[in-house]
Write a protein that holds these residues in place. Sequence first.
Motif, PDB file in Angstrom:
ATOM      1  N   UNK A 334      30.346  34.565  39.738  1.00  0.00           N
ATOM      2  CA  UNK A 334      29.786  35.046  38.481  1.00  0.00           C
ATOM      3  C   UNK A 334      30.769  35.923  37.705  1.00  0.00           C
ATOM      4  N   UNK A 335      31.881  36.327  38.328  1.00  0.00           N
ATOM      5  CA  UNK A 335      32.837  37.222  37.676  1.00  0.00           C
ATOM      6  C   UNK A 335      33.839  36.418  36.856  1.00  0.00           C
ATOM      7  N   UNK A 336      34.388  37.070  35.862  1.00  0.00           N
ATOM      8  CA  UNK A 336      35.430  36.464  35.037  1.00  0.00           C
ATOM      9  C   UNK A 336      36.759  37.123  35.412  1.00  0.00           C
ATOM     10  N   UNK A 372      27.964  47.378  31.570  1.00  0.00           N
ATOM     11  CA  UNK A 372      26.554  47.806  31.574  1.00  0.00           C
ATOM     12  C   UNK A 372      25.610  46.662  31.879  1.00  0.00           C
ATOM     13  N   UNK A 373      26.003  45.441  31.606  1.00  0.00           N
ATOM     14  CA  UNK A 373      25.134  44.280  31.875  1.00  0.00           C
ATOM     15  C   UNK A 373      25.298  43.769  33.300  1.00  0.00           C
ATOM     16  N   UNK A 374      26.195  44.371  34.066  1.00  0.00           N
ATOM     17  CA  UNK A 374      26.423  43.932  35.441  1.00  0.00           C
ATOM     18  C   UNK A 374      27.450  42.832  35.588  1.00  0.00           C
ATOM     19  N   UNK A 375      28.133  42.495  34.528  1.00  0.00           N
ATOM     20  CA  UNK A 375      29.140  41.434  34.581  1.00  0.00           C
ATOM     21  C   UNK A 375      30.520  42.042  34.868  1.00  0.00           C
ATOM     22  N   UNK A 376      31.245  41.367  35.714  1.00  0.00           N
ATOM     23  CA  UNK A 376      32.584  41.834  36.084  1.00  0.00           C
ATOM     24  C   UNK A 376      33.623  41.033  35.323  1.00  0.00           C
ATOM     25  N   UNK A 377      34.484  41.755  34.635  1.00  0.00           N
ATOM     26  CA  UNK A 377      35.613  41.127  33.930  1.00  0.00           C
ATOM     27  C   UNK A 377      36.889  41.794  34.435  1.00  0.00           C
ATOM     28  N   UNK A 378      37.730  41.009  35.078  1.00  0.00           N
ATOM     29  CA  UNK A 378      38.927  41.546  35.728  1.00  0.00           C
ATOM     30  C   UNK A 378      40.146  40.775  35.221  1.00  0.00           C
ATOM     31  N   UNK A 379      41.202  41.505  34.903  1.00  0.00           N
ATOM     32  CA  UNK A 379      42.458  40.896  34.462  1.00  0.00           C
ATOM     33  C   UNK A 379      43.584  41.362  35.394  1.00  0.00           C
ATOM     34  N   UNK A 380      44.299  40.408  35.948  1.00  0.00           N
ATOM     35  CA  UNK A 380      45.420  40.698  36.853  1.00  0.00           C
ATOM     36  C   UNK A 380      46.711  40.312  36.140  1.00  0.00           C
ATOM     37  N   UNK A 381      47.670  41.228  36.151  1.00  0.00           N
ATOM     38  CA  UNK A 381      48.950  40.961  35.515  1.00  0.00           C
ATOM     39  C   UNK A 381      50.097  41.185  36.477  1.00  0.00           C
ATOM     40  N   UNK A 382      51.123  40.335  36.371  1.00  0.00           N
ATOM     41  CA  UNK A 382      52.346  40.472  37.187  1.00  0.00           C
ATOM     42  C   UNK A 382      53.534  40.290  36.248  1.00  0.00           C
ATOM     43  N   UNK A 383      54.436  41.262  36.220  1.00  0.00           N
ATOM     44  CA  UNK A 383      55.596  41.177  35.332  1.00  0.00           C
ATOM     45  C   UNK A 383      56.763  41.955  35.920  1.00  0.00           C
ATOM     46  N   UNK A 396      36.417  46.298  33.483  1.00  0.00           N
ATOM     47  CA  UNK A 396      35.626  46.740  32.323  1.00  0.00           C
ATOM     48  C   UNK A 396      34.520  47.702  32.731  1.00  0.00           C
ATOM     49  N   UNK A 397      34.727  48.393  33.867  1.00  0.00           N
ATOM     50  CA  UNK A 397      33.704  49.308  34.353  1.00  0.00           C
ATOM     51  C   UNK A 397      33.781  50.674  33.717  1.00  0.00           C
ATOM     52  N   UNK A 398      33.130  51.659  34.329  1.00  0.00           N
ATOM     53  CA  UNK A 398      33.093  53.012  33.753  1.00  0.00           C
ATOM     54  C   UNK A 398      34.408  53.757  33.898  1.00  0.00           C
TER      55      UNK A 398
END
Length: 487
Positions: A334-336, A372-383, A396-398
């Motif tokens: 369910x996470x992005x 706040x809606x319970x959805x997880x949005x995670x971005x991973x970066x490598x550079x 995108x949490x608190x």
Amino acid sequence: MRLSTRIGLAVGLTVPLLVLASGWLLLRLVNHDLRSAEDDHLRARATAVAPEARALLRATANNRPKAADTRERRLFSAALDVGVRVTGPDATFSGGPQPDASVPLPEGTKGPVTVRDGAESWRALSRTITTPGGPGTLWVFSPNAADQAQLRLVRRRVAVTTLLAVPLSGLLAWAVATGATGPLRRLGRRTAGLDPRTSTARLSDEPSGVTEVDELAATLRTVLARYDEQAARTAEALDTARSFSSAAAHELRTPLMSMGTNLDILAAHPDLPEPDRTEVLADLRTEHARLLNLLVMLRELGRGDLVEAEAFKAVDVSETADAAVAEARRRAPDARITLAAEPGPTVHGWEPGLRLLLDNLLANALAHGRDATGRATVTVGVRRAGDQVVVTVDDAGPGVPAEGRARIFERFRRGPASSGSGLGLTLVAQQAALHGGSVTVGDGPSGGGARFEVRLPSTGGPLPAHRDWLIDTAGTNRSQSFPKDAP
């Protein structure tokens, strides 16, 4: 047995054998030379007396006794120091040293042969003589007594030389070996008092002038250095084991007591209403999962404390991040989760440790980085950033309050609503330090959420001298703070 004694005995036995072998070869050569000289002498005498032998047989065949007597005297005079035997169709003439007439002579020989008569032996050479009365044979004999005497003399001298070579070569070799092994004995005295268990004294670098001894001393210094290193690692391993048992006993007490209480409730109230029973079982499952997670995390901390430098190799961080993101997507469909990775950034690292670092950062973002809606949005970066590889994980949490960022990587530090072991971010900090890098936490790129940033040197470096993350509660916060706009 001392090395000098061994060398003395070995040389004392080897030299006489060499002398005997050389003496045997010398006897063969002397015998060959004496025989060759004797054969040449027989050929010369046979050539000299052959005309007289032919004239003697011719006079005998013509029945001229007076001429035959004259020729016989001339024949023996020409023979000098050899024996002569002339055999014709009608008579046989012989004179000088030769075998008895009863001794058979070989027929049809073209060169000198040995003829034996009891204990005596002669070299014999035959020549065929052609006369009008028929063919005859000229035999020339030379006794071997002088040659055998010379061979016996050589044999005695070889035996005497062998007997003298045994003690002399052994003593000389022992003396030389004693002097040659002097540096080795001095090295033995220098190392005799070294005891790595009770003293820190080590072998000093004092050249002896002997390459082999200096190489042995260098090897001993290397062995002692490795012993010290392994002893230190063994002590660290023992500390890690004690820390593991202590931490496990401390952290497992609460969930085990909770599980025991719930089990007592189930045992004491078999007719517990279904809603209450379901709640108790849910608590048991939660505590069971917490126990398993805690044990896994403790084990991973222990692996990081004990990993050796030989396990490090070139690791493609982008590939490792891609594998970690794929696993996180499978566990949290369910996470992005998105990955923005440059191709090919490589570090000298421990691949299982880097994967553990990424897995725990993703697990932390999925657990605490929901909106706040319970959805997880995670971005991973490598550079890449100069000689470093930068890994970022944004959620995108608190976010993490500024006052709590300094202690978030400490062992067993949990958030207010956390149900984890409190070791996930400790593992992240451990692996960052193990690779000579750092980890920080700050605000997300848009001002909300949290950004965890790990910086790793591309070339790696020596392993940290202190790696007791299982017990070090005060020193586990080894991160550094970077500005949000750091490159």
